[in-house]
Design a protein around this motif. Sequence first.
Motif, short mmCIF file in Angstrom:
data_model
loop_
_atom_site.label_atom_id
_atom_site.label_comp_id
_atom_site.label_asym_id
_atom_site.label_seq_id
_atom_site.Cartn_x
_atom_site.Cartn_y
_atom_site.Cartn_z
N THR A 1 -32.28 -12.69 -40.53
CA THR A 1 -30.93 -13.24 -40.58
C THR A 1 -30.00 -12.32 -39.80
O THR A 1 -30.30 -11.15 -39.59
N ILE A 2 -28.88 -12.87 -39.37
CA ILE A 2 -27.91 -12.13 -38.58
C ILE A 2 -26.57 -12.11 -39.31
O ILE A 2 -26.12 -13.15 -39.81
N ASP A 3 -25.92 -10.96 -39.38
CA ASP A 3 -24.61 -10.83 -40.02
C ASP A 3 -23.57 -11.59 -39.19
O ASP A 3 -23.44 -11.36 -37.99
N ASP A 4 -22.82 -12.49 -39.84
CA ASP A 4 -21.79 -13.28 -39.16
C ASP A 4 -20.70 -12.42 -38.53
O ASP A 4 -20.15 -12.77 -37.50
N HIS A 5 -20.37 -11.31 -39.15
CA HIS A 5 -19.24 -10.49 -38.70
C HIS A 5 -19.64 -9.49 -37.61
O HIS A 5 -18.89 -9.29 -36.66
N THR A 6 -20.81 -8.86 -37.76
CA THR A 6 -21.20 -7.81 -36.83
C THR A 6 -22.18 -8.29 -35.75
O THR A 6 -22.33 -7.62 -34.73
N GLY A 7 -22.86 -9.42 -36.01
CA GLY A 7 -23.88 -9.89 -35.08
C GLY A 7 -25.17 -9.09 -35.14
O GLY A 7 -26.08 -9.30 -34.35
N GLN A 8 -25.28 -8.18 -36.11
CA GLN A 8 -26.45 -7.33 -36.26
C GLN A 8 -27.43 -7.93 -37.27
O GLN A 8 -27.04 -8.70 -38.15
N PRO A 9 -28.73 -7.57 -37.16
CA PRO A 9 -29.71 -8.04 -38.15
C PRO A 9 -29.27 -7.64 -39.55
O PRO A 9 -28.78 -6.52 -39.76
N LYS A 10 -29.44 -8.58 -40.50
CA LYS A 10 -28.96 -8.33 -41.86
C LYS A 10 -30.08 -8.23 -42.88
O LYS A 10 -30.08 -7.37 -43.74
N ALA A 11 -31.04 -9.17 -42.82
CA ALA A 11 -32.10 -9.19 -43.82
C ALA A 11 -33.30 -9.97 -43.28
O ALA A 11 -33.19 -10.69 -42.29
N LEU A 12 -34.41 -9.84 -43.98
CA LEU A 12 -35.58 -10.69 -43.74
C LEU A 12 -35.71 -11.63 -44.92
O LEU A 12 -35.66 -11.19 -46.08
N VAL A 13 -35.87 -12.91 -44.62
CA VAL A 13 -36.05 -13.94 -45.65
C VAL A 13 -37.41 -14.58 -45.44
O VAL A 13 -37.74 -15.01 -44.33
N GLN A 14 -38.20 -14.62 -46.50
CA GLN A 14 -39.53 -15.25 -46.46
C GLN A 14 -39.40 -16.67 -47.00
O GLN A 14 -38.99 -16.86 -48.15
N ILE A 15 -39.70 -17.67 -46.16
CA ILE A 15 -39.66 -19.06 -46.59
C ILE A 15 -41.08 -19.51 -46.91
O ILE A 15 -42.00 -19.32 -46.11
N THR A 16 -41.23 -20.09 -48.09
CA THR A 16 -42.53 -20.58 -48.54
C THR A 16 -42.41 -22.06 -48.93
O THR A 16 -41.30 -22.56 -49.14
N GLN A 17 -43.55 -22.71 -49.04
CA GLN A 17 -43.59 -24.12 -49.41
C GLN A 17 -44.34 -24.25 -50.72
O GLN A 17 -45.43 -23.68 -50.87
N ASP A 18 -43.76 -24.99 -51.68
CA ASP A 18 -44.43 -25.16 -52.96
C ASP A 18 -45.38 -26.35 -52.92
O ASP A 18 -45.50 -27.03 -51.89
N SER A 19 -46.04 -26.62 -54.02
CA SER A 19 -47.05 -27.68 -54.06
C SER A 19 -46.47 -29.07 -53.83
O SER A 19 -47.18 -29.99 -53.42
N SER A 20 -45.16 -29.25 -54.05
CA SER A 20 -44.54 -30.55 -53.82
C SER A 20 -44.06 -30.71 -52.38
O SER A 20 -43.55 -31.76 -51.99
N GLY A 21 -44.17 -29.63 -51.58
CA GLY A 21 -43.74 -29.68 -50.19
C GLY A 21 -42.33 -29.14 -49.98
O GLY A 21 -41.87 -29.05 -48.85
#
Length: 161
Positions: free
Chosen positions: A45-65
């Motif tokens: 993710t990118i910080d809206d104010h600084t334009g610098q990297p902010k965090a890592l987000v792991q997206i997963t899919q559950d059994s329902s999709g």
Amino acid sequence: MTPFTQRTRAMMMRTARQAALAGVLLASAVTAMAQADSPVGTWQTIDDHTGQPKALVQITQDSSGALDGKVIKGLGPNDQPERRCTACTDARKDQLILGMTIINDMKKVDDGWDDGQILDPENGKIYKCKMHLEDGGQKLVVRGYIGVSLLGRSQTWIRQQ
């Protein structure tokens, strides 16, 4: 061993190596195709104010999709692992942001994902969320909004390998 048997054995070994290589290439192609049409994976993710990297987000899919996203690492220069969501008003109140699920229940709709929610841990607000992939699946445009999607803001997240 006769020369014929040696040649046959060598040819069979080459064929087996070629088949193994083809399997690896096919698996790589399938993974690349899956990435191109699914946001499952790790995103910077990118910080809206600084334009610098902010965090890592792991997206997963559950059994329902449905898709969910969890903060797995802070990247900001002032990021502390013990930061808590003091502004949250739901069950996440005062919980650690690291490890927190901030995206919930995104469902595949047409060319994107919709009908879910996203939490901004900076202000504790929960927004409706929609997202879609761009640049061959390497960028994820995440839009948080209130009411209708015209009233919101978008961020572009970058896929991490």
